[in-house]
Design a protein around this motif. Structure first.
Motif, PDB file in Angstrom:
ATOM      1  N   ASP A 255       0.792  -1.225   0.000  1.00 25.38           N
ATOM      2  CA  ASP A 255       0.000   0.000   0.000  1.00 25.38           C
ATOM      3  C   ASP A 255       0.831   1.285   0.000  1.00 25.38           C
ATOM      4  O   ASP A 255       0.572   2.197   0.768  1.00 25.38           O
ATOM      5  CB  ASP A 255      -0.943   0.013   1.220  1.00 25.38           C
ATOM      6  CG  ASP A 255      -2.046   1.060   1.060  1.00 25.38           C
ATOM      7  OD1 ASP A 255      -2.562   1.509   2.072  1.00 25.38           O
ATOM      8  OD2 ASP A 255      -2.354   1.428  -0.076  1.00 25.38           O
TER       9      ASP A 255
ATOM     10  N   GLY B 177      -1.785   2.999  -2.454  1.00 28.30           N
ATOM     11  CA  GLY B 177      -3.188   2.618  -2.334  1.00 28.30           C
ATOM     12  C   GLY B 177      -3.608   1.491  -3.226  1.00 28.30           C
ATOM     13  O   GLY B 177      -4.764   1.430  -3.652  1.00 28.30           O
TER      14      GLY B 177
ATOM     15  N   PRO C  61      -4.223  -1.806  -2.634  1.00 31.34           N
ATOM     16  CA  PRO C  61      -5.370  -2.611  -2.168  1.00 31.34           C
ATOM     17  C   PRO C  61      -6.696  -1.870  -2.282  1.00 31.34           C
ATOM     18  O   PRO C  61      -7.711  -2.454  -2.659  1.00 31.34           O
ATOM     19  CB  PRO C  61      -5.012  -2.908  -0.707  1.00 31.34           C
ATOM     20  CG  PRO C  61      -3.527  -2.822  -0.659  1.00 31.34           C
ATOM     21  CD  PRO C  61      -3.173  -1.722  -1.606  1.00 31.34           C
ATOM     22  N   GLN C  62      -6.696  -0.565  -1.943  1.00 29.11           N
ATOM     23  CA  GLN C  62      -7.951   0.186  -2.019  1.00 29.11           C
ATOM     24  C   GLN C  62      -8.344   0.497  -3.457  1.00 29.11           C
ATOM     25  O   GLN C  62      -9.505   0.364  -3.838  1.00 29.11           O
ATOM     26  CB  GLN C  62      -7.832   1.502  -1.233  1.00 29.11           C
ATOM     27  CG  GLN C  62      -7.854   1.340   0.275  1.00 29.11           C
ATOM     28  CD  GLN C  62      -6.519   0.895   0.824  1.00 29.11           C
ATOM     29  OE1 GLN C  62      -5.510   0.944   0.126  1.00 29.11           O
ATOM     30  NE2 GLN C  62      -6.498   0.450   2.072  1.00 29.11           N
ATOM     31  N   LYS C  63      -7.361   0.914  -4.268  1.00 27.58           N
ATOM     32  CA  LYS C  63      -7.676   1.366  -5.621  1.00 27.58           C
ATOM     33  C   LYS C  63      -7.905   0.230  -6.603  1.00 27.58           C
ATOM     34  O   LYS C  63      -8.521   0.441  -7.642  1.00 27.58           O
ATOM     35  CB  LYS C  63      -6.539   2.253  -6.133  1.00 27.58           C
ATOM     36  CG  LYS C  63      -6.401   3.571  -5.390  1.00 27.58           C
ATOM     37  CD  LYS C  63      -5.272   4.410  -5.963  1.00 27.58           C
ATOM     38  CE  LYS C  63      -5.159   5.746  -5.228  1.00 27.58           C
ATOM     39  NZ  LYS C  63      -4.059   6.587  -5.756  1.00 27.58           N
TER      40      LYS C  63
ATOM     41  N   MET D 259      -9.931  -3.696  -3.586  1.00 29.18           N
ATOM     42  CA  MET D 259     -11.215  -3.417  -2.950  1.00 29.18           C
ATOM     43  C   MET D 259     -12.268  -3.005  -3.982  1.00 29.18           C
ATOM     44  O   MET D 259     -13.411  -3.478  -3.949  1.00 29.18           O
ATOM     45  CB  MET D 259     -11.050  -2.329  -1.893  1.00 29.18           C
ATOM     46  CG  MET D 259     -12.301  -2.095  -1.043  1.00 29.18           C
ATOM     47  SD  MET D 259     -12.028  -0.874   0.255  1.00 29.18           S
ATOM     48  CE  MET D 259     -10.826  -1.731   1.269  1.00 29.18           C
ATOM     49  N   ARG D 260     -11.881  -2.133  -4.906  1.00 31.55           N
ATOM     50  CA  ARG D 260     -12.842  -1.691  -5.933  1.00 31.55           C
ATOM     51  C   ARG D 260     -13.213  -2.829  -6.866  1.00 31.55           C
ATOM     52  O   ARG D 260     -14.351  -2.905  -7.345  1.00 31.55           O
ATOM     53  CB  ARG D 260     -12.249  -0.522  -6.712  1.00 31.55           C
ATOM     54  CG  ARG D 260     -12.073   0.735  -5.870  1.00 31.55           C
ATOM     55  CD  ARG D 260     -11.467   1.866  -6.665  1.00 31.55           C
ATOM     56  NE  ARG D 260     -11.276   3.057  -5.844  1.00 31.55           N
ATOM     57  CZ  ARG D 260     -10.770   4.208  -6.281  1.00 31.55           C
ATOM     58  NH1 ARG D 260     -10.410   4.306  -7.538  1.00 31.55           N
ATOM     59  NH2 ARG D 260     -10.622   5.230  -5.469  1.00 31.55           N
TER      60      ARG D 260
ATOM     61  N   TRP E   8      -9.517  -2.207 -13.279  1.00 31.02           N
ATOM     62  CA  TRP E   8      -9.084  -1.365 -12.156  1.00 31.02           C
ATOM     63  C   TRP E   8      -7.571  -1.260 -12.085  1.00 31.02           C
ATOM     64  O   TRP E   8      -7.034  -0.205 -11.706  1.00 31.02           O
ATOM     65  CB  TRP E   8      -9.642  -1.919 -10.836  1.00 31.02           C
ATOM     66  CG  TRP E   8     -11.103  -1.687 -10.671  1.00 31.02           C
ATOM     67  CD1 TRP E   8     -12.098  -2.622 -10.677  1.00 31.02           C
ATOM     68  CD2 TRP E   8     -11.751  -0.423 -10.484  1.00 31.02           C
ATOM     69  NE1 TRP E   8     -13.316  -2.034 -10.510  1.00 31.02           N
ATOM     70  CE2 TRP E   8     -13.141  -0.676 -10.379  1.00 31.02           C
ATOM     71  CE3 TRP E   8     -11.318   0.907 -10.414  1.00 31.02           C
ATOM     72  CZ2 TRP E   8     -14.081   0.343 -10.201  1.00 31.02           C
ATOM     73  CZ3 TRP E   8     -12.244   1.914 -10.231  1.00 31.02           C
ATOM     74  CH2 TRP E   8     -13.602   1.624 -10.130  1.00 31.02           C
TER      75      TRP E   8
ATOM     76  N   TYR F 212      -5.047   2.125 -12.112  1.00 33.60           N
ATOM     77  CA  TYR F 212      -3.985   2.364 -11.128  1.00 33.60           C
ATOM     78  C   TYR F 212      -2.625   2.546 -11.810  1.00 33.60           C
ATOM     79  O   TYR F 212      -1.842   3.437 -11.442  1.00 33.60           O
ATOM     80  CB  TYR F 212      -3.938   1.184 -10.162  1.00 33.60           C
ATOM     81  CG  TYR F 212      -2.778   1.202  -9.204  1.00 33.60           C
ATOM     82  CD1 TYR F 212      -2.797   1.993  -8.051  1.00 33.60           C
ATOM     83  CD2 TYR F 212      -1.650   0.407  -9.439  1.00 33.60           C
ATOM     84  CE1 TYR F 212      -1.727   1.995  -7.168  1.00 33.60           C
ATOM     85  CE2 TYR F 212      -0.581   0.403  -8.558  1.00 33.60           C
ATOM     86  CZ  TYR F 212      -0.626   1.202  -7.430  1.00 33.60           C
ATOM     87  OH  TYR F 212       0.433   1.212  -6.558  1.00 33.60           O
TER      88      TYR F 212
END
Length: 557
Positions: free
Chosen positions: A41, A44, A46-48, A51-52, A393, A397
């Motif tokens: 991370d 970001g 994992p989030q970008k 997770m999305r 996704w 990124y």
């Protein structure tokens, strides 16, 4: 005991950090960077991405449940059909989920494309290649989704759709190569940037090689007593001189896959037309396709290896590591290559399962799916539809629309002098995509590489004759400009190390390096042509007499 436990814990943490790759490349850089970086991370990931991707998959699953539920109600109430098998033995739920994933991934990717068109401030010279790369997701999604729905079509619609998907795969490979080249100002300038580091394992995979060398030293020393044998191992069976020679042949090694894929597409479309209109035995098509897949797999391995070496070399090279590591290089490389690798090896694996009769039989809306070869293609298309959600996704990124890609003068380190510049003679409307890339590669091979090896042949002839006469000196002086020279008209020690080794003026690679280090009196890791002549004069007794007289006569003239 607590103190010793703390020390042991710190040692474990230090050992884990040692496994990570260096941020700025090479063996001389210590900041942690590597594949693990993406999942720890820093930006970001994992989030970008993860997770999305999970949320979007949930949306696609909800759409699938709604569509399949509606279809079940309609079939039961209006058509009077009854469910005869468990739901997981029907093809419709899988088709619906695959298409839902493909549609969602396409929408995400199209929005990403619009963002680049509207807000990306880079020039179209580099941005256009990024758009082709990003378009890989919608092309794969649409082709695989449509092929999944038409798996059992009597027109074999899956064949042309899969062929077009693989045609676009080759187009993306070319676009990625051009993106790398334009990121450094073009193929010729890229060659100028990659002239300082030898093509050996310690310069391309420093962390991995160090770890293997330490762990396996006790075994390797029984085979090879030289302790740095693994570090100094060449990355290619045939040596490549850094600079134009390396870049040209690396691009050829990668582009051959594009040529193979385009030929594969032509053959597959020809077979599809023949099956469709002339009713030939489909067994012939299967045999031809199996043979083509073997050729395609071998070609893919060669291309991926060349791309991997280029990618790691850019990350670790002294001249390129700083700028390269600012643009999420691992994600840029992996999110493209995994698509290619997944589709290729999934196709190989499930085709094998199909021939062995290991795939289950599903009930479709027009009959049972009993054809194992078609079932294998359906599974591959279904998996591609699922995977495109992740890569949609991941592309967002890895290729953000606000990232700077245009090279600045300070990024090129002043490596190009006037004699090294190259402008294509083709009309402007032909300076695009494959034509421009092949034009650049042709220039490197037919001009720069040919000029460099003309010096190699001349020095080899001088070594054989024991004399470097005036004509030979003139040839060397005339072709010196074809090395990747800096503003002082000096070439890198690594290129000249290859030169001394190939011409036998040095007994081995290590001796050539030592000779050049002594000749590099100012410590710039570069020397000029006069310093090269002086080095050769010291290297050979008989040659030195002839060289000395001729060189002085040339200088006087």
């Amino acid at each position: 005991s607590s103190s010793s436990g703390l020390q042991q814990g710190n040692a474990n943490i230090s050992a884990m950090n040692d496994l990570e790759e260096p941020l700025t490349g090479g063996g001389n850089h210590d900041a942690p960077y590597g594949c693990r970086q993406a999942f720890q991370d820093p930006d970001g990931f994992p989030q970008k991405v993860l997770m999305r991707c999970g949320v979007s998959t949930g949306v696609a699953l909800f759409l699938t449940c709604c569509s399949v539920g509606s279809l079940w109600v309609w079939a039961y109430k209006h058509c009077g059909y009854h469910q005869m098998l468990p739901w997981y033995e029907y093809a419709v739920p899988y088709e619906a989920f695959g298409v839902s994933m493909a549609v969602t991934a396409t929408a995400i990717s199209v929005y990403h494309l619009v963002q680049h068109v509207l807000y990306n401030n880079n020039t179209w010279k580099v941005k256009s290649h990024a758009l082709i790369i990003i378009s890989m997701v919608p092309v794969y999604s649409i082709c695989s989704g449509a092929a999944l729905l038409g798996t059992m079509s009597k027109d074999y619609i899956a064949i042309p759709l899969s062929a077009f998907r693989e045609f676009y795969e080759a187009l993306v490979l070319v676009a990625f190569l051009q993106f790398i080249a334009e990121f450094w100002g073009g193929t010729v300038r890229l060659a100028a940037m990659l002239d300082t580091d030898a093509m050996i394992m310690s310069n391309v995979f420093p962390t991995a090689v160090d770890m293997v060398n330490i762990k396996l030293r006790c075994i390797l020393e029984k085979i090879e007593p030289y302790k740095n044998a693994l570090k100094d191992l060449r990355v290619f069976p045939v040596p490549r001189m850094p600079g134009s020679h390396y870049v040209a042949w690396t691009y050829i090694g990668a582009l051959q896959y594009a040529v193979v894929m385009w030929l594969y597409v032509v053959v597959m479309l020809t077979l599809w037309t023949t099956v469709l209109f002339f009713d030939i035995d489909t067994g012939i098509v299967v045999k031809v396709e199996t043979g083509l897949k073997g050729v395609k797999g071998l070609s893919n391995l060669i291309a991926m290896y060349n791309l991997l070496i280029l990618f790691e070399y850019l990350r670790e090279s002294e001249n390129t590591h700083v700028r390269m590591n600012k643009i999420k290089p691992i994600s840029k490389f992996v999110c493209i290559k995994l698509i290619v690798i997944f589709s290729l090896w999934q196709e190989f694996l499930f085709s094998l399962f199909g021939r062995l009769g290991l795939l289950p039989i599903a009930r479709g809306y027009s009959g049972d799916w009993t054809d194992q070869e078609k079932n294998a293609k359906a599974v591959v298309n279904f998996l591609v539809c699922i995977e495109m959600m992740l890569f949609a996704w991941w592309h967002r990124y890895a290729y953000p629309c606000d990232e700077a890609w245009d090279p600045q003068p300070e990024d090129l380190l002043g490596k190009m002098d006037g004699s090294s510049r190259y402008e294509s003679r083709r009309p402007m409307w032909l300076r695009v995509n494959v034509i421009m890339l092949t034009d650049d590669i042709g220039y490197l091979l037919n001009n720069r590489v040919r000029g460099q090896f003309r010096i190699v042949r001349t020095l080899r002839e001088a070594k054989t004759k024991g004399c470097l006469d005036a004509e030979m000196i003139q040839v060397i002086q005339n072709n010196w400009k074809y090395f990747e020279l800096d503003n002082k008209h000096e070439a890198s020690l690594t290129q000249l190390q290859y030169l001394l080794y190939k011409t036998k003026f040095a007994k081995n690679w290590e001796e050539a390096g030592e000779m050049l280090k002594k000749a590099d009196t100012d410590g710039t890791k570069r020397i000029g042509i006069e310093e090269l002549f002086q080095l050769i004069e010291k290297a050979e007794g008989e040659t030195s007499l002839c060289l000395g007289s001729m060189a002085s006569g040339t200088s006087a003239n």
